[in-house]
Design an enzyme around this catalytic site. Structure first.
Site, PDB file in Angstrom:
ATOM      1  N   SER A   1      -3.279  -3.586  -0.574  1.00  0.00           N
ATOM      2  CA  SER A   1      -1.998  -3.993   0.119  1.00  0.00           C
ATOM      3  C   SER A   1      -2.816  -5.900   0.362  1.00  0.00           C
ATOM      4  O   SER A   1      -3.706  -5.934   0.563  1.00  0.00           O
ATOM      5  CB  SER A   1      -1.755  -3.071   1.422  1.00  0.00           C
ATOM      6  OG  SER A   1      -0.717  -4.691   2.268  1.00  0.00           O
TER       7      SER A   1
ATOM      8  N   CYS B   1       2.815   1.358  12.202  1.00  0.00           N
ATOM      9  CA  CYS B   1       3.337   1.809  11.833  1.00  0.00           C
ATOM     10  C   CYS B   1       4.315   2.960  12.530  1.00  0.00           C
ATOM     11  O   CYS B   1       5.489   3.547  13.030  1.00  0.00           O
ATOM     12  CB  CYS B   1       3.572   2.845  10.227  1.00  0.00           C
ATOM     13  SG  CYS B   1       2.788   1.916   9.177  1.00  0.00           S
TER      14      CYS B   1
ATOM     15  N   THR C   1      11.726  -6.626 -12.082  1.00  0.00           N
ATOM     16  CA  THR C   1      11.026  -8.146 -12.067  1.00  0.00           C
ATOM     17  C   THR C   1      10.132  -7.908 -11.018  1.00  0.00           C
ATOM     18  O   THR C   1      10.063  -7.975  -9.862  1.00  0.00           O
ATOM     19  CB  THR C   1      12.310  -8.768 -11.396  1.00  0.00           C
ATOM     20  OG1 THR C   1      13.212  -8.527 -12.770  1.00  0.00           O
ATOM     21  CG2 THR C   1      11.054  -9.931 -12.321  1.00  0.00           C
TER      22      THR C   1
ATOM     23  N   GLN D   1      -7.617  -0.402   3.942  1.00  0.00           N
ATOM     24  CA  GLN D   1      -8.822  -0.566   4.884  1.00  0.00           C
ATOM     25  C   GLN D   1      -9.598  -1.898   4.319  1.00  0.00           C
ATOM     26  O   GLN D   1     -10.393  -2.463   5.220  1.00  0.00           O
ATOM     27  CB  GLN D   1      -8.841  -0.011   5.976  1.00  0.00           C
ATOM     28  CG  GLN D   1      -7.057   0.182   7.179  1.00  0.00           C
ATOM     29  CD  GLN D   1      -6.392  -0.925   7.597  1.00  0.00           C
ATOM     30  OE1 GLN D   1      -7.535  -2.054   7.339  1.00  0.00           O
ATOM     31  NE2 GLN D   1      -5.662  -0.756   7.916  1.00  0.00           N
TER      32      GLN D   1
ATOM     33  N   GLY E   1       0.749  -1.376   0.169  1.00  0.00           N
ATOM     34  CA  GLY E   1       0.286  -0.205   0.504  1.00  0.00           C
ATOM     35  C   GLY E   1       0.590   1.211   0.063  1.00  0.00           C
ATOM     36  O   GLY E   1       0.702   2.609  -0.593  1.00  0.00           O
ATOM     37  N   THR E   2       1.577   1.538   1.014  1.00  0.00           N
ATOM     38  CA  THR E   2       3.013   2.319   0.895  1.00  0.00           C
ATOM     39  C   THR E   2       3.542   2.457  -0.653  1.00  0.00           C
ATOM     40  O   THR E   2       3.304   4.287  -1.295  1.00  0.00           O
ATOM     41  CB  THR E   2       4.273   2.171   1.845  1.00  0.00           C
ATOM     42  OG1 THR E   2       3.422   1.277   3.102  1.00  0.00           O
ATOM     43  CG2 THR E   2       5.141   3.259   2.220  1.00  0.00           C
TER      44      THR E   2
HETATM   45  C1  LIG Z   1      -5.182   3.124   5.762  1.00  0.00           C
HETATM   46  C2  LIG Z   1      -3.832   2.474   4.886  1.00  0.00           C
HETATM   47  N1  LIG Z   1      -3.054   2.886   3.888  1.00  0.00           N
HETATM   48  C3  LIG Z   1      -1.562   2.084   3.363  1.00  0.00           C
HETATM   49  C4  LIG Z   1      -0.904   1.457   4.483  1.00  0.00           C
HETATM   50  C5  LIG Z   1      -0.063   1.020   3.896  1.00  0.00           C
HETATM   51  O1  LIG Z   1       0.219  -0.172   3.251  1.00  0.00           O
HETATM   52  P1  LIG Z   1       1.486  -1.029   3.204  1.00  0.00           P
HETATM   53  O2  LIG Z   1       2.000  -1.683   4.718  1.00  0.00           O
HETATM   54  O3  LIG Z   1       1.267  -2.935   2.257  1.00  0.00           O
HETATM   55  O4  LIG Z   1       2.632  -0.428   3.106  1.00  0.00           O
HETATM   56  C6  LIG Z   1      -1.396   0.731   5.546  1.00  0.00           C
HETATM   57  C7  LIG Z   1      -0.964  -0.232   6.286  1.00  0.00           C
HETATM   58  O5  LIG Z   1      -1.246  -0.189   7.668  1.00  0.00           O
HETATM   59  C8  LIG Z   1      -3.007   1.061   5.660  1.00  0.00           C
HETATM   60  O6  LIG Z   1      -4.054   1.013   7.401  1.00  0.00           O
END
Ligand SMILES: Cc1ncc(COP(=O)(O)O)c(C=O)c1O
Length: 385
Positions: free
Chosen positions: A201, A327, A239, A181, A71-72
């Site tokens: 994600s 995080c 890749t 989420q 997701g990041t």
């Molecule tokens: C709302 C939201 N966006 C983005 C992320 C980041 O995703 P990832 O952990 O796959 O990088 C998270 C992870 O906690 C999240 O809750």
């Protein structure tokens, strides 16, 4: 004693079927998807098949699924990519105060690159006000990024109304939604909600960590943020993480099946949790109205106690919950989300986050409340001394 895992908004246990499909893929799909020979083509077909399943799940016929490291990366790719691609049309961007750090830090980076960002506030329910959003849109606004479900409090933004409002003012504004989420838990149609870019994600839906995707509508341009061999239509060089993609595909397939078999599972768990808490723990308060939030995330606070202390006391009993987002949780920063919904420092520190999944059982919830009741009673005795 068994583990009771209620920190699924941080990450979720991997479905055994996903582990199996990853293991098989690691053994057989060793061809590089860019190679011209049969093994390469076999790998490439698997990527296309996974993209197709995700597109079907989202109900989209065209557009592209770009696989990322999670997701990041998808949030960074969407926000930086759209801002750089459209910077000649304007340099104004809009987001909210309660986004995940992978969105907020990305906007801060863009502010350093001379973009201007409006951060929309939220009300006590954790919701943005549509009129505030409309007022914030300017002639030079090029991108709006708003999350679907908040990872700390579970508030659900009215994405359809937001999409309609943005596009009614200016069709060219790119609309990005962080659906990390909600994907696999709540339905969200990019077409009906006029979403141009959507992030999800794998590890939040019982898939592996380190894999995710960005859905991109066909006519949306993105400047890539990773350069190299030109994979995935030049949008994300490198890749592809094939076994991760295969694992994500399996997780999506499993989730689709579970949703069909038991569409109300997460709502039923939430109802049970709320009923039990109200019955057994009268002192519990809910920082945001839990009847309005996503089915899998509930924020609970015990005034006078610290959420972190409760978390560790529960851990002693093999029960796992969260406080703020995973995080920032260990960085000892106060939750920017709870601050944005109007809580003071003491109330912020009192909160724990309980998050369920398709692997949570009714027994887990009942046992959790019994254990929580004992833990809170013990801690309250200490704090009164
Ligand atoms: C709302 C939201 N966006 C983005 C992320 C980041 O995703 P990832 O952990 O796959 O990088 C998270 C992870 O906690 C999240 O809750």
């Amino acid at each position: 004693m068994r583990n009771i895992y209620l920190d699924n908004a941080a990450t979720s246990p991997v479905f055994p079927e996903v582990i199996d499909s990853i293991s098989k893929s690691l053994q057989s799909d060793y061809g590089n998807p860019s190679s011209l020979h049969r093994l390469g083509i076999q790998s490439e077909k698997k990527i296309r098949r996974a993209g197709q399943l995700i597109s079907n799940t989202l109900g989209i016929e065209s557009g592209q699924i770009i696989f990322t490291s999670g997701g990041t990366e998808a949030n960074n790719m969407a926000i930086i990519g759209a801002a750089l691609a459209r910077q000649r049309q304007g340099r104004h961007l809009i987001t909210t105060l309660i986004e995940h750090p992978s969105v907020l830090r990305t906007f801060e980076f863009l502010e350093e690159q001379a973009f201007e960002v409006t951060y929309l506030p939220v009300d006590e329910r954790g919701l943005v006000c549509l009129d505030r959003l409309k007022e914030a849109i300017r002639k030079d606004t090029i991108l709006v990024s708003i999350m679907h479900v908040n990872n700390e409090i579970g508030s659900i933004q009215p994405i359809r109304e937001i999409g309609q409002a943005i596009k009614a003012i200016n069709r060219d504004i790119v609309f990005h939604v962080d659906a990390v989420q909600s994907f696999g838990r709540l339905d969200l149609s990019p077409r009906d909600c006029q979403i141009d870019l959507l992030t999800a994600s794998g590890h939040k839906i019982h898939g592996p960590k380190g894999i995710g995707f960005l859905y991109k509508k066909a006519d949306i341009r993105l400047r890539p943020i990773i350069f190299g061999g030109g994979q995935q239509d030049d949008l994300r060089s490198g890749t592809e993480n094939l076994s991760g993609i295969v694992g994500l595909e399996k997780a999506v397939e499993m989730i689709n099946q579970k949703k069909k078999e038991c569409p109300n599972k997460l709502y039923n768990l939430k109802d049970l949790l709320l009923t039990q808490i109200k019955k057994e723990l009268a002192q519990a308060v809910f920082p945001v109205d839990p009847t309005l939030t996503a089915p899998h995330i509930i924020s609970i606070a015990f005034p006078g106690l610290l959420g972190e202390v409760i978390l560790h006391a529960l851990e002693e009993e093999n029960v796992y919950v969260g406080t703020g987002s995973a995080c920032s949780g260990r960085r000892r920063q106060q939750s920017h989300v709870l601050k944005a919904v109007g809580l003071d420092s003491r109330a912020i520190e009192a909160a724990i986050r309980v998050s369920t999944s398709y692997m949570t059982s009714q027994e887990d919830i009942k046992d959790f409340v019994t254990i929580l009741k004992n833990v809170v009673k013990r801690l309250e005795r200490f704090s009164r001394r």
